[in-house]
Write a protein that holds these residues in place. Structure first.
Motif, PDB file in Angstrom:
ATOM      1  N   ASN A  83      36.662  30.651  37.175  1.00 35.49           N
ATOM      2  CA  ASN A  83      38.100  30.632  37.431  1.00 35.49           C
ATOM      3  C   ASN A  83      38.930  30.522  36.160  1.00 35.49           C
ATOM      4  O   ASN A  83      40.057  30.973  36.123  1.00 35.49           O
ATOM      5  CB  ASN A  83      38.441  29.460  38.352  1.00 35.49           C
ATOM      6  CG  ASN A  83      37.793  29.652  39.690  1.00 35.49           C
ATOM      7  OD1 ASN A  83      37.790  30.744  40.224  1.00 35.49           O
ATOM      8  ND2 ASN A  83      37.204  28.598  40.211  1.00 35.49           N
ATOM      9  N   VAL A  86      40.488  33.636  34.767  1.00 37.54           N
ATOM     10  CA  VAL A  86      41.575  34.184  35.578  1.00 37.54           C
ATOM     11  C   VAL A  86      42.871  33.453  35.274  1.00 37.54           C
ATOM     12  O   VAL A  86      43.917  34.055  35.089  1.00 37.54           O
ATOM     13  CB  VAL A  86      41.225  34.034  37.073  1.00 37.54           C
ATOM     14  CG1 VAL A  86      42.360  34.534  37.924  1.00 37.54           C
ATOM     15  CG2 VAL A  86      39.944  34.766  37.368  1.00 37.54           C
ATOM     16  N   LEU A 104      49.245  39.396  44.258  1.00 38.16           N
ATOM     17  CA  LEU A 104      48.486  38.742  45.325  1.00 38.16           C
ATOM     18  C   LEU A 104      47.719  37.538  44.777  1.00 38.16           C
ATOM     19  O   LEU A 104      47.709  36.455  45.371  1.00 38.16           O
ATOM     20  CB  LEU A 104      47.511  39.755  45.943  1.00 38.16           C
ATOM     21  CG  LEU A 104      46.724  39.278  47.155  1.00 38.16           C
ATOM     22  CD1 LEU A 104      47.650  39.088  48.340  1.00 38.16           C
ATOM     23  CD2 LEU A 104      45.643  40.282  47.514  1.00 38.16           C
ATOM     24  N   VAL A 105      47.111  37.753  43.633  1.00 42.21           N
ATOM     25  CA  VAL A 105      46.331  36.682  43.010  1.00 42.21           C
ATOM     26  C   VAL A 105      47.209  35.476  42.736  1.00 42.21           C
ATOM     27  O   VAL A 105      46.880  34.350  43.112  1.00 42.21           O
ATOM     28  CB  VAL A 105      45.702  37.163  41.677  1.00 42.21           C
ATOM     29  CG1 VAL A 105      45.124  35.988  40.905  1.00 42.21           C
ATOM     30  CG2 VAL A 105      44.632  38.189  41.936  1.00 42.21           C
ATOM     31  N   LEU A 108      48.264  33.774  46.001  1.00 43.44           N
ATOM     32  CA  LEU A 108      47.170  33.054  46.651  1.00 43.44           C
ATOM     33  C   LEU A 108      46.731  31.836  45.851  1.00 43.44           C
ATOM     34  O   LEU A 108      46.407  30.795  46.393  1.00 43.44           O
ATOM     35  CB  LEU A 108      45.973  33.984  46.851  1.00 43.44           C
ATOM     36  CG  LEU A 108      46.155  35.094  47.875  1.00 43.44           C
ATOM     37  CD1 LEU A 108      44.967  36.034  47.832  1.00 43.44           C
ATOM     38  CD2 LEU A 108      46.314  34.523  49.272  1.00 43.44           C
ATOM     39  N   MET A 109      46.748  32.022  44.542  1.00 43.96           N
ATOM     40  CA  MET A 109      46.205  30.971  43.689  1.00 43.96           C
ATOM     41  C   MET A 109      47.127  29.770  43.596  1.00 43.96           C
ATOM     42  O   MET A 109      46.736  28.648  43.833  1.00 43.96           O
ATOM     43  CB  MET A 109      45.984  31.538  42.292  1.00 43.96           C
ATOM     44  CG  MET A 109      45.128  30.656  41.427  1.00 43.96           C
ATOM     45  SD  MET A 109      44.958  31.381  39.826  1.00 43.96           S
ATOM     46  CE  MET A 109      44.121  32.878  40.230  1.00 43.96           C
TER      47      MET A 109
ATOM     48  N   ALA B  93      41.261  31.323  45.178  1.00 42.47           N
ATOM     49  CA  ALA B  93      41.754  32.690  44.968  1.00 42.47           C
ATOM     50  C   ALA B  93      41.557  33.075  43.514  1.00 42.47           C
ATOM     51  O   ALA B  93      41.687  32.259  42.619  1.00 42.47           O
ATOM     52  CB  ALA B  93      43.231  32.761  45.313  1.00 42.47           C
ATOM     53  N   THR B  94      41.224  34.313  43.321  1.00 40.98           N
ATOM     54  CA  THR B  94      40.992  34.774  41.962  1.00 40.98           C
ATOM     55  C   THR B  94      41.296  36.255  41.863  1.00 40.98           C
ATOM     56  O   THR B  94      41.511  36.919  42.869  1.00 40.98           O
ATOM     57  CB  THR B  94      39.533  34.473  41.548  1.00 40.98           C
ATOM     58  OG1 THR B  94      39.357  34.845  40.186  1.00 40.98           O
ATOM     59  CG2 THR B  94      38.540  35.247  42.374  1.00 40.98           C
ATOM     60  N   PHE B  95      41.323  36.762  40.659  1.00 37.22           N
ATOM     61  CA  PHE B  95      41.506  38.192  40.477  1.00 37.22           C
ATOM     62  C   PHE B  95      40.249  38.903  40.959  1.00 37.22           C
ATOM     63  O   PHE B  95      39.176  38.362  40.938  1.00 37.22           O
ATOM     64  CB  PHE B  95      41.766  38.471  38.996  1.00 37.22           C
ATOM     65  CG  PHE B  95      41.866  39.935  38.683  1.00 37.22           C
ATOM     66  CD1 PHE B  95      42.832  40.709  39.285  1.00 37.22           C
ATOM     67  CD2 PHE B  95      40.983  40.524  37.809  1.00 37.22           C
ATOM     68  CE1 PHE B  95      42.920  42.058  39.011  1.00 37.22           C
ATOM     69  CE2 PHE B  95      41.070  41.862  37.523  1.00 37.22           C
ATOM     70  CZ  PHE B  95      42.041  42.630  38.124  1.00 37.22           C
TER      71      PHE B  95
END
Lengths: 145, 232
Positions: A83, A86, A104-105, A108-109, B93-95
């Motif tokens: 992670n 990212v 989106l990432v 969501l993250m 969540a991640t790329f």
């Protein structure tokens, strides 16, 4: 005059050569340092390979001294590392460089509205830049016909 | 008419076949034993070992970790699942990482450019220095205040090193791909060394891949993890 020009050309070439020569040096590292840094982990890896199926919990229970090697203070482990890469990229860039997936990432993250907005702006900036490029490209082609 | 149809087919094959060969063979599956060693600047250490499976059509990257504890890590779409004893421990969540992993890039014969061709980074200066061919990839102009260049070097037509710079040109990460193994014609690095640099202080990570298997017909179940039923 001729000699002066030749000398000037040579100096320019040497200068260009020098300015271009540095990049290969960047692709180097101190292998001995890394080997030393990894020495304890290599020892632990060897032990795990010799004892298939063993876990860190079992080693700790058995009082194995090798187990204490990986009791790191920062909770670093392979899973965190997945992670980490990212999260290292700002949300704007997620949107700009990686388009809608990035938005989106970020959404969501983080569930952070400001960050998501930043990623959306990045996405729009990227899309506009692309549209502008293709617009110019199209008109340039039309003009050639 | 028949003759011209045959001629056309022949011509098509004559054009397409060499193109297909030039494009490079594409593979579907890969699995390997892995070990990941991390040493942080603060002295923290970590060892992770197990097996990794990847099928580029399924796009799930699955780590069956055996050490430090038995766990399964699944990267699917934009989510990483951490599973222990068939129970979900965490969901992050991640790329969509799978497409930028060494596995996907190697299977698609895109490892040489580190997958940057598929991003909005722009290939700029290309230089040959000794046995290295170095390409400088620049971020899109709009992002150049936040992202720096990425330098990619290739040695003997294989990815050798990747250097990440910050916008000021300071090196923040180096990656080296070494000990290439040739499996069924696929070149795959046996060792990846990563150096992260923060304020001049280095942290290290070494990932090794052994017993690499490409395009195996067995172990179908290992390449897909049904995440639909996982609940926290």
């Amino acid at each position: 005059m001729k000699k002066l020009l030749i000398l000037a050309s040579m100096l320019i070439l040497i200068g260009v050569g020098k300015s271009m020569a540095g990049q290969a040096d960047l692709f180097s590292y101190d292998a001995v340092t890394i080997e030393n840094q990894m020495a304890q982990l290599d020892q632990l890896e060897g032990y795990v390979l010799d004892n298939p199926g063993i876990t860190l919990g079992q080693m700790a229970t058995d009082g194995n001294a090798l187990a204490s090697m990986v009791s790191d203070p920062n909770g670093i482990n392979g899973f965190n590392l997945i992670n980490e890469k990212v999260l290292g990229i700002p949300s704007f860039l997620w949107g700009c460089v990686f388009s809608w997936v990035g938005v989106l990432v970020v959404y969501l993250m983080g569930q952070d509205k400001a960050e998501t907005k930043s990623a959306i702006i990045g996405c729009v900036v990227g899309a506009v830049a692309y549209s502008a490029f293709y617009g110019v490209y199209y008109f340039a082609l039309s003009g050639l016909r | 008419m028949n003759f011209s149809h045959r001629s056309f087919t022949f011509l098509l094959l004559a054009i397409c076949l060499p193109l297909a060969i030039c494009k490079g063979q594409q593979y579907t599956r890969i699995h390997a034993d892995f070990s990941n060693k991390i040493k942080t600047a603060s002295g923290g250490q970590s060892l992770t070992m197990g097996q990794v499976f990847y099928d580029r059509n399924i796009k799930q990257l699955i780590y069956y970790v055996t050490f430090p504890e038995k766990e399964t890590w699944v990267t699917s779409d934009t989510v990483v699942y951490q599973i222990k004893d068939d129970k979900l421990i965490s969901k992050t969540a991640t790329f969509s990482m799978a497409e930028f992993t060494v596995f996907h890039l190697a299977l698609n014969s895109h490892l040489q450019d580190f997958g940057l061709k598929n991003t909005r980074y722009i290939a700029g200066d290309v230089q040959r220095e000794g046995d290295l061919v170095i390409t400088t990839w620049a971020p899109p102009e709009k992002a150049s205040e936040k992202l720096g260049n990425i330098l990619v070097s290739v040695k003997s037509k294989q990815l050798f090193g990747v250097i990440f710079q910050d916008p000021q040109g300071v090196i923040i990460r180096k990656q080296f791909f070494e000990d290439y193994q040739l499996i069924n014609g696929l070149a795959f690095p046996g060792k990846i060394i990563e150096i992260n640099i923060s304020n001049g202080i280095e942290s290290y990570q070494v990932t090794s891949y052994k017993n690499v298997v490409v395009d195996e017909m067995e172990n179908d179940s290992k390449y897909f993890y049904n995440t639909s039923g996982l609940r926290l």
